[in-house]
Write a protein that holds these residues in place. Sequence first.
Motif, short mmCIF file in Angstrom:
data_model
loop_
_atom_site.label_atom_id
_atom_site.label_comp_id
_atom_site.label_asym_id
_atom_site.label_seq_id
_atom_site.Cartn_x
_atom_site.Cartn_y
_atom_site.Cartn_z
N CYS A 9 1.78 8.23 14.09
CA CYS A 9 3.07 7.96 13.91
C CYS A 9 3.86 8.88 14.16
CB CYS A 9 3.15 6.97 12.55
SG CYS A 9 2.22 5.72 12.80
N CYS A 10 4.03 9.52 13.15
CA CYS A 10 5.12 11.28 13.48
C CYS A 10 5.19 11.93 14.59
CB CYS A 10 5.00 12.38 12.08
SG CYS A 10 5.22 11.89 10.66
N GLY A 11 3.81 11.99 15.76
CA GLY A 11 3.81 12.94 16.42
C GLY A 11 4.30 11.63 17.44
N ALA A 12 4.65 10.44 18.12
CA ALA A 12 4.79 9.11 18.85
C ALA A 12 6.17 9.84 18.72
CB ALA A 12 4.34 8.48 18.69
N LEU A 13 7.02 9.59 17.72
CA LEU A 13 8.27 8.93 17.44
C LEU A 13 9.11 10.42 17.67
CD1 LEU A 13 9.01 6.85 14.13
CD2 LEU A 13 9.22 6.41 16.65
N ARG A 14 8.26 11.50 17.01
CA ARG A 14 8.66 13.17 17.77
C ARG A 14 8.46 13.81 18.99
NH1 ARG A 14 8.03 17.01 13.02
NH2 ARG A 14 10.30 17.82 13.40
N ARG A 15 7.63 12.97 20.10
CA ARG A 15 7.16 13.19 20.75
C ARG A 15 6.50 14.98 21.19
NH1 ARG A 15 11.15 11.69 25.58
NH2 ARG A 15 11.15 9.35 24.87
N ARG B 189 3.80 17.04 21.24
CA ARG B 189 1.82 17.21 21.39
C ARG B 189 1.05 17.29 20.38
NH1 ARG B 189 -0.64 17.01 26.79
NH2 ARG B 189 -2.01 18.30 26.37
N PRO B 190 1.22 18.48 19.10
CA PRO B 190 0.03 18.94 18.53
C PRO B 190 -0.44 17.57 17.60
CG PRO B 190 1.51 20.68 18.96
CD PRO B 190 2.71 19.70 19.76
N LEU B 191 0.68 17.51 16.96
CA LEU B 191 0.31 16.35 16.02
C LEU B 191 -0.62 14.75 16.40
CD1 LEU B 191 3.41 15.71 14.00
CD2 LEU B 191 1.58 16.14 13.61
N LEU B 192 -0.03 14.41 18.19
CA LEU B 192 -1.16 13.54 18.81
C LEU B 192 -2.84 14.17 19.53
CD1 LEU B 192 1.63 12.22 21.28
CD2 LEU B 192 0.56 10.57 18.83
N LEU B 193 -2.46 15.66 19.42
CA LEU B 193 -3.78 15.80 19.80
C LEU B 193 -4.51 15.97 18.77
CD1 LEU B 193 -2.90 18.66 22.83
CD2 LEU B 193 -3.97 16.64 22.37
N LEU B 194 -3.18 15.88 17.39
CA LEU B 194 -4.64 16.44 16.26
C LEU B 194 -5.28 15.08 15.48
CD1 LEU B 194 -5.27 17.54 12.97
CD2 LEU B 194 -3.81 16.82 12.79
N SER C 74 -6.39 7.21 7.55
CA SER C 74 -4.68 6.80 7.08
C SER C 74 -3.89 8.04 7.45
CB SER C 74 -4.34 6.33 5.84
OG SER C 74 -4.96 5.43 5.73
N LEU C 75 -4.63 9.12 7.14
CA LEU C 75 -3.82 10.25 7.42
C LEU C 75 -3.88 11.13 8.90
CD1 LEU C 75 -3.00 12.81 6.61
CD2 LEU C 75 -5.12 14.38 6.27
N LEU C 76 -4.49 10.26 10.08
CA LEU C 76 -4.37 9.90 11.01
C LEU C 76 -3.77 9.58 11.81
CD1 LEU C 76 -8.40 11.19 12.46
CD2 LEU C 76 -6.77 12.43 12.51
N MET D 135 2.55 3.85 22.13
CA MET D 135 1.38 4.84 20.93
C MET D 135 2.10 4.42 19.25
SD MET D 135 0.90 8.47 23.09
CE MET D 135 0.03 9.05 22.83
N PHE D 136 3.03 4.38 18.96
CA PHE D 136 3.40 4.96 17.50
C PHE D 136 2.55 3.46 17.19
CE2 PHE D 136 6.58 2.13 14.54
CZ PHE D 136 6.48 3.68 13.95
N ILE D 137 2.62 2.16 18.02
CA ILE D 137 2.60 0.53 17.04
C ILE D 137 0.56 0.99 17.22
CG2 ILE D 137 1.77 -1.60 18.13
CD1 ILE D 137 4.50 -1.58 19.55
N PHE D 138 0.22 1.51 17.96
CA PHE D 138 -1.72 1.55 17.69
C PHE D 138 -1.32 2.23 16.46
CE2 PHE D 138 -5.40 5.08 18.60
CZ PHE D 138 -5.91 3.74 18.39
N ASN D 139 -1.13 3.45 16.27
CA ASN D 139 -0.77 4.42 15.09
C ASN D 139 -0.81 3.63 14.26
OD1 ASN D 139 -2.25 7.53 15.71
ND2 ASN D 139 -0.33 6.84 17.30
N VAL D 140 0.17 3.15 13.65
CA VAL D 140 0.48 2.28 12.85
C VAL D 140 -0.65 0.88 12.39
CG1 VAL D 140 2.16 -0.11 11.51
CG2 VAL D 140 3.00 2.26 12.44
N LEU D 141 -1.50 1.12 13.82
CA LEU D 141 -2.47 -0.09 13.23
C LEU D 141 -3.87 0.70 12.84
CD1 LEU D 141 -2.76 -2.22 15.74
CD2 LEU D 141 -1.58 -3.01 14.35
N VAL D 142 -3.82 2.04 13.44
CA VAL D 142 -5.07 2.85 12.39
C VAL D 142 -4.63 3.18 11.41
CG1 VAL D 142 -6.22 4.94 12.56
CG2 VAL D 142 -5.47 4.03 14.60
N PHE D 143 -3.71 3.19 10.84
CA PHE D 143 -2.95 3.31 9.45
C PHE D 143 -3.15 2.31 8.49
CE2 PHE D 143 0.21 3.37 6.00
CZ PHE D 143 -0.42 4.91 5.56
N ALA D 144 -2.60 1.36 8.93
CA ALA D 144 -3.01 0.06 8.11
C ALA D 144 -4.44 -0.27 7.67
CB ALA D 144 -2.07 -1.30 8.69
#
Length: 86
Positions: free
Chosen positions: A73-79, A81-86, A66-68, A13-22
Amino acid sequence: VPMGVLTCMKYLMFIFNVLVFAGGTCLAGMGVWVAVDPAGFQDIVATRAVLSTGSWLLLAVGIALSLLGFLGCCGALRRSRPLLLL
């Protein structure tokens, strides 16, 4: 669920979100580039109004992605759920 599977999912999930951010950062950069220097894109797009609207649309979508991606990334690292659902 085994702990190794959860750890693997966390990093995937972290890698996927890094790709979305990039990708969002690249879109925002492209939007800024087209808005600042439209001369290079005049050959591709016939009218100036479409070029201007497209650059602002690229910029808005890029910033949103980029914001999402960052929040994901923050939600995946901290586990978180609200950040991942956002």
